[in-house]
Design an enzyme around this catalytic site. Sequence first.
Site, mmCIF file in Angstrom:
data_model
loop_
_atom_site.group_PDB
_atom_site.id
_atom_site.type_symbol
_atom_site.label_atom_id
_atom_site.label_comp_id
_atom_site.label_asym_id
_atom_site.label_seq_id
_atom_site.Cartn_x
_atom_site.Cartn_y
_atom_site.Cartn_z
ATOM 1 N N ARG A 37 -16.422 149.056 30.884
ATOM 2 C CA ARG A 37 -15.950 149.451 29.555
ATOM 3 C C ARG A 37 -16.635 148.699 28.408
ATOM 4 O O ARG A 37 -15.989 147.971 27.644
ATOM 5 C CB ARG A 37 -14.427 149.314 29.479
ATOM 6 C CG ARG A 37 -13.742 150.012 30.640
ATOM 7 C CD ARG A 37 -12.258 150.047 30.512
ATOM 8 N NE ARG A 37 -11.825 151.166 29.684
ATOM 9 C CZ ARG A 37 -10.546 151.464 29.468
ATOM 10 N NH1 ARG A 37 -9.605 150.729 30.001
ATOM 11 N NH2 ARG A 37 -10.218 152.485 28.707
ATOM 12 N N PRO A 38 -17.944 148.849 28.268
ATOM 13 C CA PRO A 38 -18.633 148.205 27.147
ATOM 14 C C PRO A 38 -18.277 148.877 25.824
ATOM 15 O O PRO A 38 -17.702 149.972 25.816
ATOM 16 C CB PRO A 38 -20.119 148.432 27.475
ATOM 17 C CG PRO A 38 -20.144 149.648 28.332
ATOM 18 C CD PRO A 38 -18.837 149.685 29.084
ATOM 19 N N ASP B 69 -20.785 148.996 23.313
ATOM 20 C CA ASP B 69 -22.087 149.038 22.636
ATOM 21 C C ASP B 69 -22.231 150.246 21.698
ATOM 22 O O ASP B 69 -22.841 150.144 20.628
ATOM 23 C CB ASP B 69 -23.224 149.021 23.674
ATOM 24 C CG ASP B 69 -23.078 150.148 24.690
ATOM 25 O OD1 ASP B 69 -21.987 150.268 25.301
ATOM 26 O OD2 ASP B 69 -24.023 150.929 24.860
ATOM 27 N N ARG C 48 -6.244 147.275 24.561
ATOM 28 C CA ARG C 48 -7.655 147.490 24.306
ATOM 29 C C ARG C 48 -7.900 148.271 23.006
ATOM 30 O O ARG C 48 -8.843 148.002 22.264
ATOM 31 C CB ARG C 48 -8.173 148.287 25.507
ATOM 32 C CG ARG C 48 -9.605 148.488 25.534
ATOM 33 C CD ARG C 48 -10.014 149.276 26.757
ATOM 34 N NE ARG C 48 -11.325 149.829 26.495
ATOM 35 C CZ ARG C 48 -12.413 149.118 26.539
ATOM 36 N NH1 ARG C 48 -12.379 147.865 26.891
ATOM 37 N NH2 ARG C 48 -13.571 149.671 26.223
ATOM 38 N N ARG D 251 3.294 150.966 29.894
ATOM 39 C CA ARG D 251 2.340 150.996 28.770
ATOM 40 C C ARG D 251 2.105 152.419 28.287
ATOM 41 O O ARG D 251 1.804 152.636 27.110
ATOM 42 C CB ARG D 251 1.004 150.397 29.209
ATOM 43 C CG ARG D 251 1.053 148.906 29.392
ATOM 44 C CD ARG D 251 -0.266 148.384 29.853
ATOM 45 N NE ARG D 251 -1.331 148.838 28.941
ATOM 46 C CZ ARG D 251 -2.581 148.472 29.038
ATOM 47 N NH1 ARG D 251 -2.950 147.653 29.993
ATOM 48 N NH2 ARG D 251 -3.469 148.920 28.188
ATOM 49 N N ILE E 17 -16.703 158.988 35.123
ATOM 50 C CA ILE E 17 -16.555 158.298 33.825
ATOM 51 C C ILE E 17 -16.473 156.779 34.014
ATOM 52 O O ILE E 17 -17.162 156.029 33.319
ATOM 53 C CB ILE E 17 -15.276 158.777 33.082
ATOM 54 C CG1 ILE E 17 -15.192 160.307 33.039
ATOM 55 C CG2 ILE E 17 -15.196 158.154 31.688
ATOM 56 C CD1 ILE E 17 -16.112 161.005 32.084
ATOM 57 N N CYS F 106 -7.112 148.023 30.855
ATOM 58 C CA CYS F 106 -7.017 148.318 32.285
ATOM 59 C C CYS F 106 -8.368 148.093 32.954
ATOM 60 O O CYS F 106 -9.405 148.518 32.439
ATOM 61 C CB CYS F 106 -6.604 149.784 32.494
ATOM 62 S SG CYS F 106 -4.830 150.045 32.502
ATOM 63 N N ASP G 249 -8.262 160.427 33.413
ATOM 64 C CA ASP G 249 -6.904 159.869 33.411
ATOM 65 C C ASP G 249 -5.938 160.657 34.302
ATOM 66 O O ASP G 249 -4.779 160.261 34.457
ATOM 67 C CB ASP G 249 -6.355 159.806 31.973
ATOM 68 C CG ASP G 249 -6.958 158.655 31.197
ATOM 69 O OD1 ASP G 249 -7.733 157.875 31.778
ATOM 70 O OD2 ASP G 249 -6.655 158.525 29.989
ATOM 71 N N LYS H 20 -0.100 159.283 23.770
ATOM 72 C CA LYS H 20 -0.343 157.850 23.552
ATOM 73 C C LYS H 20 -1.727 157.602 22.947
ATOM 74 O O LYS H 20 -1.858 156.867 21.970
ATOM 75 C CB LYS H 20 -0.218 157.092 24.880
ATOM 76 C CG LYS H 20 -0.636 155.647 24.781
ATOM 77 C CD LYS H 20 -0.687 154.968 26.119
ATOM 78 C CE LYS H 20 -1.905 155.250 26.938
ATOM 79 N NZ LYS H 20 -3.059 154.382 26.740
ATOM 80 N N ASN H 21 -2.737 158.217 23.525
ATOM 81 C CA ASN H 21 -4.089 157.903 23.062
ATOM 82 C C ASN H 21 -4.374 158.435 21.663
ATOM 83 O O ASN H 21 -5.165 157.852 20.925
ATOM 84 C CB ASN H 21 -5.134 158.406 24.061
ATOM 85 C CG ASN H 21 -5.152 157.546 25.320
ATOM 86 O OD1 ASN H 21 -4.578 156.454 25.332
ATOM 87 N ND2 ASN H 21 -5.786 158.028 26.367
HETATM 88 C C1 UD1 Z 1 -10.408 156.589 26.318
HETATM 89 C C2 UD1 Z 1 -8.957 156.617 26.716
HETATM 90 C C3 UD1 Z 1 -8.831 156.437 28.219
HETATM 91 C C4 UD1 Z 1 -9.669 157.469 28.943
HETATM 92 C C5 UD1 Z 1 -11.099 157.479 28.426
HETATM 93 C C6 UD1 Z 1 -11.943 158.611 28.995
HETATM 94 C C7 UD1 Z 1 -7.867 155.759 24.762
HETATM 95 C C8 UD1 Z 1 -7.120 154.637 24.129
HETATM 96 N N1 UD1 Z 1 -8.274 155.564 26.016
HETATM 97 O O1 UD1 Z 1 -10.904 155.302 26.691
HETATM 98 O O2 UD1 Z 1 -7.467 156.573 28.570
HETATM 99 O O3 UD1 Z 1 -9.703 157.165 30.309
HETATM 100 O O4 UD1 Z 1 -11.114 157.615 26.996
HETATM 101 O O5 UD1 Z 1 -11.368 159.840 28.690
HETATM 102 O O6 UD1 Z 1 -8.034 156.811 24.169
HETATM 103 N N2 UD1 Z 1 -18.949 153.665 27.196
HETATM 104 C C9 UD1 Z 1 -20.114 152.960 26.984
HETATM 105 N N3 UD1 Z 1 -20.256 152.321 25.783
HETATM 106 C C10 UD1 Z 1 -19.322 152.359 24.808
HETATM 107 C C11 UD1 Z 1 -18.135 153.086 25.030
HETATM 108 C C12 UD1 Z 1 -17.976 153.733 26.245
HETATM 109 O O7 UD1 Z 1 -20.981 152.905 27.846
HETATM 110 O O8 UD1 Z 1 -19.528 151.765 23.746
HETATM 111 C C13 UD1 Z 1 -18.749 154.361 28.485
HETATM 112 C C14 UD1 Z 1 -17.535 153.852 29.270
HETATM 113 O O9 UD1 Z 1 -17.864 152.720 30.060
HETATM 114 C C15 UD1 Z 1 -17.191 155.059 30.109
HETATM 115 C C16 UD1 Z 1 -17.519 156.234 29.172
HETATM 116 O O10 UD1 Z 1 -18.414 155.713 28.193
HETATM 117 O O11 UD1 Z 1 -18.041 155.131 31.220
HETATM 118 C C17 UD1 Z 1 -16.338 156.857 28.486
HETATM 119 O O12 UD1 Z 1 -15.569 155.841 27.884
HETATM 120 P P1 UD1 Z 1 -14.701 156.105 26.570
HETATM 121 O O13 UD1 Z 1 -14.575 157.583 26.360
HETATM 122 O O14 UD1 Z 1 -15.228 155.285 25.472
HETATM 123 O O15 UD1 Z 1 -13.310 155.523 27.001
HETATM 124 P P2 UD1 Z 1 -12.262 154.772 26.087
HETATM 125 O O16 UD1 Z 1 -12.366 155.246 24.689
HETATM 126 O O17 UD1 Z 1 -12.323 153.313 26.382
#
Ligand code: UD1
Length: 431
Positions: A122-123, A125, A93, A398, A327, A117, A305, A22-23
């Site tokens: 989940r910022p 930035d 998302r 989902r 995470i 979710c 996950d 999916k991802n």
């Molecule tokens: C993706 C996956 C999700 C999985 C996660 C971690 C998809 C669609 N979703 O989510 O299923 O649980 O990876 O393997 O592929 N962070 C920041 N700033 C940012 C982005 C992220 O601080 O701009 C932090 C997040 O809050 C979190 C960490 O980085 O603590 C990892 O998040 P991230 O790898 O970005 O997760 P997603 O891509 O949202």
Amino acid sequence: MEQLIIQGGIPLVGEVTVSGAKNAALGILAASVMADEDVTIDNLPDVDDINMLLDAMESIGATVVRIDRHTVRINGKTIDRLVVDDVYMRKIRASYYFIGALLGKYRRAQVPVPGGCDIGQRPIDLHLKGFGALGAQVEILDGTLFAQAERLTGCHIYLDKVSVGATINVMMAACMADGLTVMENVAKEPHVVDVANFLNRLGAKIKGAGTDTIRIRGVEKLHGGDYSIIPDQIEAGTFMCAAAATRGDVMVKNVIPKHLEAIVAKLQDIGCEVLEFDDAVRVVSKARQRSTNVMTLPYPGFPTDLQPQMTVTLALAEGTSVVTESIFENRFRYVDELARMGCNIQVESGNVAIIRGAAQLRGAKLCAPDLRAGAALVIAGLAAQGYTTVEEIGYIKRGYEHFDEKLRELGAAIELVDSQRAVQKFKLKTG
Ligand code: UD1
């Protein structure tokens, strides 16, 4: 209201075939709009998140032809709107991948700030920092993100935190920037590599995906092509945990064993036998498992996950296990549900779960708080004595293709029901 009803206590036995990831599919579909020629993608999972993203693609004018349940043909030439509607972003998302794709191709994108979710703050930035480094102006006004650039110029980007989403999003935009972009401290997840391989198939020049540093030489345009998505590492791990927790014997087919190393190691640690084949793994669990400790980490570490599914497995193991979530800060909400089944789990500082294994769980009425926790509650129901119902299964749909059907094929007594009458019927049938 739709819910899953389960009669637990039956070991899962047999073979199950894992669907496409999916991802990976979410990133690949969004990236496919960057080409103005036909792109055919197969091994798509037939899950709600994917179907929602396809709807979002159509809403901006992309041509989407669904060839069958797992294959789609896309052409981005017909795109006539660079604005993604709020309705999609609220439901899915990963619509934020359209920022990278549209900004790269058209130098402009307007996308609502994402939901998804509720497993933490989940910022985004890091995504924004990356787009900014490429020369885009990015601002958020009234919950909508506006990104635009006269030109995108290759640059050096260091991501402060390892982020799957930021890696994929910025990589997409950089694909069509002028010159060389070097991204450091990037995510190495299998789906990051799959999106990079897909973009390269369309003519992008990306090197190093799967390592800490990705180098991208921008190209003017991407062409059409065919691509098959990798198998879903998380779905595979979910069935592996289900086999362990129910003391079953399950051959999980259509997997890339290399992607499963972290979960294989932990299942072996607790006493399961895990046999690896070219594209399958078999989990055999005969006796009660032992405790272990798990910490979630970016790939190749233990995936966040799979944290809830592993926690449920450990809730049945002998002894005390500690699971640390590194995470996301809000990923143990499902523990309250498990308590109703007799699980003894204490969460400390929000991200450390201390699990005192129980010899047996009892069935209960449960409610899924998010996608992966929903799957974990189903596993708990399969392992428990008596009947369990799981509500809010929209979350499970989902991300898991025909979860109940696949489990039934492994011998589980589980059914999707939508009325009390259907619940009673299930109980009569199984009782
Ligand atoms: C993706 C996956 C999700 C999985 C996660 C971690 C998809 C669609 N979703 O989510 O299923 O649980 O990876 O393997 O592929 N962070 C920041 N700033 C940012 C982005 C992220 O601080 O701009 C932090 C997040 O809050 C979190 C960490 O980085 O603590 C990892 O998040 P991230 O790898 O970005 O997760 P997603 O891509 O949202």
